[in-house]
Design a protein around this motif. Structure first.
Motif, short mmCIF file in Angstrom:
data_model
loop_
_atom_site.label_atom_id
_atom_site.label_comp_id
_atom_site.label_asym_id
_atom_site.label_seq_id
_atom_site.Cartn_x
_atom_site.Cartn_y
_atom_site.Cartn_z
N LYS A 141 0.76 -1.27 -0.08
CA LYS A 141 -0.02 0.01 -0.03
C LYS A 141 0.76 1.28 0.00
O LYS A 141 0.47 2.35 -0.36
N SER A 142 2.13 1.13 0.28
CA SER A 142 3.00 2.46 0.45
C SER A 142 3.75 2.56 -0.90
O SER A 142 4.47 3.63 -1.17
N SER A 183 3.92 3.81 -4.34
CA SER A 183 3.09 4.60 -5.09
C SER A 183 3.19 4.40 -6.74
O SER A 183 2.53 4.69 -7.42
N ARG A 184 4.62 3.92 -6.91
CA ARG A 184 4.51 3.78 -8.53
C ARG A 184 6.05 2.82 -8.45
O ARG A 184 6.82 2.72 -7.79
N SER A 243 5.39 6.20 -1.45
CA SER A 243 4.29 7.58 -1.27
C SER A 243 4.96 8.63 -0.85
O SER A 243 5.76 8.60 0.26
#
Length: 126
Positions: free
Chosen positions: A72-73, A75-76, A96
């Protein structure tokens, strides 16, 4: 051929049972190993909860740096494939809020970069 692949930087898939034994103090109860690869001495592990990157350090490799990236952390991520003159493929992972990648992994021309990219996409896009 597996040892040779490891020495030149190719990702080699690792037996899940041996990874569980190696990471017994890192994995939480009931955490499942989905995919695991070695890169020279390093280890990249996809579990059902997170990505774990183990960086073996020092001459003997006894010292290890364990990095955990909860899906979940992340981001890409980006994958730069190898070409005719550039034999390295590269995976970059951002968390993130970060401007610079939190992790960069180098691969030689290798089909496993595709498996790793698919596993990462599947994990973070759930």
């Amino acid at each position: 051929m597996g040892l040779f692949n490891g020495l030149i930087g190719n990702a080699t898939e690792v037996n899940h049972d041996s990874v569980r034994r190696q990471l017994q103090d890192v994995l939480i109860p009931n955490e499942e190993v989905d995919l695991a690869f070695t890169l020279v001495r390093d280890l990249v592990v996809f579990t059902d909860l997170r990505l774990i990157v183990v960086d073996k350090q020092g001459v003997t490799g006894k010292k290890s740096d364990y990095k955990t990236f909860p899906y979940k952390s992340i981001s890409r991520f980006s994958v730069e494939t190898s070409g005719h003159f550039d034999l390295d493929a590269e995976l970059k992972i951002w968390i993130s809020g970060a401007v610079e990648p939190a992790q960069v992994l180098q691969f030689r021309k290798d089909k496993n970069i595709t498996l790793i990219q698919q596993a990462l996409a599947t994990a973070i896009l759930k």
